[in-house]
Design an enzyme around this catalytic site. Sequence first.
Site, PDB file in Angstrom:
ATOM      1  CB  CYS A   1      -3.885  -1.516   4.449  1.00  0.00           C
ATOM      2  SG  CYS A   1      -3.000  -1.287   6.040  1.00  0.00           S
TER       3      CYS A   1
ATOM      4  CE  LYS B   1      -6.966   1.331   4.087  1.00  0.00           C
ATOM      5  NZ  LYS B   1      -5.666   1.332   4.417  1.00  0.00           N
TER       6      LYS B   1
ATOM      7  CD  GLU C   1      -2.161   1.291   3.042  1.00  0.00           C
ATOM      8  OE1 GLU C   1      -1.559   0.716   3.969  1.00  0.00           O
ATOM      9  OE2 GLU C   1      -3.486   1.646   3.213  1.00  0.00           O
TER      10      GLU C   1
END
Lengths: 313, 313
Positions: free
Chosen positions: B172, B123, B47
């Site tokens: 993540c 995300k 990330e």
Amino acid sequence: MTRLVRIAAAQMGPTQRADARPAVLARMIALLEQAAGRGAEFVVFPELAFTTFFPRWLLDPAELDGFFEPAMPNPAVQPLFDRARALGVGFYVGYAELTAEGQRFNSAITVGPDGAILAKYRKVHLPGSVEPRPGERFQQLEKRYFEYGDLGFPAFYGAEGWGRPVMGMLICNDRRWPEAWRVYGLQGVELMVMGYNSAAYDPNGGNSESPARRVFHSTLSVQANAYMNATWAVAAAKAGVEDGAGLIGGSCIVDPNGVVVAAAQGEGDEVLVASCDLDACRQGKEKMFNFAAHRRPEHYRRIIDQVGAELPR
Amino acid sequence: MTRLVRIAAAQMGPTQRADARPAVLARMIALLEQAAGRGAEFVVFPELAFTTFFPRWLLDPAELDGFFEPAMPNPAVQPLFDRARALGVGFYVGYAELTAEGQRFNSAITVGPDGAILAKYRKVHLPGSVEPRPGERFQQLEKRYFEYGDLGFPAFYGAEGWGRPVMGMLICNDRRWPEAWRVYGLQGVELMVMGYNSAAYDPNGGNSESPARRVFHSTLSVQANAYMNATWAVAAAKAGVEDGAGLIGGSCIVDPNGVVVAAAQGEGDEVLVASCDLDACRQGKEKMFNFAAHRRPEHYRRIIDQVGAELPR
């Protein structure tokens, strides 16, 4: 106020098809007494704890009926209820439920320290098949013998003496389904309890995963779902070889971090005990898994809009 | 046809706030070449791989803008794209995305062996806060610097040369959310790829979980969700100490049984490689996790009807 509850998993070794009910009850009462002697306030027994795992057999109706409980409690299980109440110990137990209307479910109840039934659960994720697999000695006929659970995943409060945990019940295969855990997680669950009968290998002799791999899968499912929902979890196996078909052990007690704090060593009758601080759930629920702050249900619709997988175009 | 794809996780050691972009690019190209030299056809970077984990800082707009990519690719990252195409290696990389309309996302792309972008992901599960925590040196301001991902969890097909796997991307914190994995699982995902920057401890000196516990949580999440969706999974960390704030390593490649087949040994730049048989997903998808046969969405409604937890009455 400390919210500490001492919990046992009562793993059971095999129960053969021909085993008489009183002998099974005597084993369960011995496990209960052993757990109580180690300070347990609540004992988790396996799925279908009073009988062999009968869905492996294609049965005639008379024998099949003998594995079902027409009421709970009933005279054939009353000694367990009586002993538990005398000890002031509550329990979870799985059993085959026959309702007054003739419906059949793979069910579990949680009983309080006063002997009252606090809640009932009916297994939602039934594995196996409706029709027997031709030519095979051992079957998995849960979809034939049981209806799908119709109660959803209803969380409930445990006894005051246990710190009044938010509790949830699962049965066997349910523990591999994150949806089931999450529905309880969304009710603030602090203590998930479950029993299981899981095959250790293909009893018909096919190529299959090793027993060790199957214990790994079972434990991994309990650990991760406990962590991702910040809950204690207790999983109790029926284990060992029942009439030629092996069941994994691997009973465990897992903390809200997903750490195994107690694990069965063998495949026989065995009690695991752990003191569970219910407030250990708070860190996860307030930070990493603060659902109100972090979940994005607008992107989760496939979970209810679809049953099976649909490949991208 | 064998559906074997050789995949690398390119863990990156720390990148300091003052590190210049060309030095970071040179490290990424060195990792890419090392992976290609070991036969990798696809490399997973972390990330926000091109920069330090800048959401830990409350930044003035000029410095903040410098961490964002106004297009992908762009001149500051082009050497990575060029080298990858020359090697015929595809990659996943996370980056801070600034759109033409001025929107900001924590994004990732998957690039094919021909250099073309196959898919983009933004995300969804942003941790941290919008407002800085007063008096603390280190922040977690993802909710301030990024909008929530607006693309959902769109599965896509990887390159023909990789066996055309159904792929999904996470970033993540997403990897701890079973809903995200299941939405991809419901699209038949065979290869989940993700990068992360996860704190190893509280950099402000508060009491917190140990780095070892945090690696355990990370790996447990990847293992269990890979198993429960019968998919390969590759997770690549940015690791080590960035300007006084520690990040866990723990990069790993996990098979559809949830077994770790490769794991990072340190917290620096490090390549892990594994040959992944995509057809190893089939057993799980056809048996234990045959969604069409076993899921019961009628009992999952809370997953989309609620955001936060609601206790039983």
